[in-house]
Design an enzyme around this catalytic site. Structure first.
Site, PDB file in Angstrom:
ATOM      1  CG  HIS A 118      -1.991  -1.381   1.592  1.00  0.00           C
ATOM      2  ND1 HIS A 118      -1.957  -1.715   2.552  1.00  0.00           N
ATOM      3  CD2 HIS A 118      -2.174  -1.966   0.086  1.00  0.00           C
ATOM      4  CE1 HIS A 118      -2.967  -2.896   2.582  1.00  0.00           C
ATOM      5  NE2 HIS A 118      -2.989  -2.625   1.118  1.00  0.00           N
ATOM      6  CE1 TYR A 120      -0.506   1.154   9.022  1.00  0.00           C
ATOM      7  CE2 TYR A 120      -0.369  -0.866   9.987  1.00  0.00           C
ATOM      8  CZ  TYR A 120      -1.262  -0.193   9.501  1.00  0.00           C
ATOM      9  OH  TYR A 120      -2.071  -0.343   8.880  1.00  0.00           O
TER      10      TYR A 120
END
Length: 181
Positions: free
Chosen positions: A61, A130
């Site tokens: 991504h 993240y």
């Protein structure tokens, strides 16, 4: 903490200082001043947490426009984490770097803006965290094909049949993505 290069300009492996004893351990997973001293003067605006079973492959991504830098780590289980340079003017355009992140090794991986990012869960109940430098924007999200032969990522798939979302199965090859100038 130790900051280790990975062979392409941008992504970095970060090994935090871990203090352990019979009770367990303590570590700083983020300290703005220490990261800035290491040349990573970052401002995070969003934290994400995903859990995956063994064999789940997420990515690759990226957002363009409104790119995200990501500081990633695994707090349970293990994952093979990958960053692909998609900056057209870069001497390492199309090259990838990978690192195993796990609860045991406590490593972190810095994936800067201008890179596609993905991971393969190597164990059940792999928790992947993240920190992002920009908010998620679905209208700017794109996927690079995880298995593009032009990139040739060496995924550790022995004995694993990857589980891939329909969105990620529709990822584009490197020569057709919205790369960065």
């Amino acid at each position: 903490m130790k900051v280790l290069p990975v062979g392409i300009d941008g992504p970095l492996i970060i090994e935090p200082q871990v203090f352990g004893d019979e009770r367990g351990f303590f570590m700083e997973s983020w300290n703005a001043a220490r990261f800035a001293e290491a040349g990573l003067d970052l401002h995070f605006v969003q934290d994400n947490h995903s859990r995956s079973r063994k064999g789940v492959l997420r990515g690759l991504h990226f957002q363009n426009p409104r790119p995200q830098g990501k500081l990633v780590r695994v707090t349970s289980g293990r994952a093979w984490d990958v960053a692909v340079d998609i900056r057209r003017g870069s001497p390492t355009f199309g090259r990838w770097a990978g690192v195993e992140l796990s609860a045991a090794n406590k490593r972190m991986f810095w994936v800067p803006e201008g890179f596609a990012h993905g991971f393969l869960s190597l164990e059940d109940d792999t928790d992947f965290l993240y920190k992002c430098t920009a908010p998620y924007d679905a209208s700017a999200e794109h996927s690079l094909a995880w298995n593009d032969p032009a990139v040739a990522i060496e995924w550790p798939l022995e004995g694993i049949e990857p589980v891939i979302s329909a969105k990620d199965q529709a990822g584009l090859p490197l020569d057709r993505i919205e790369a960065f100038a």
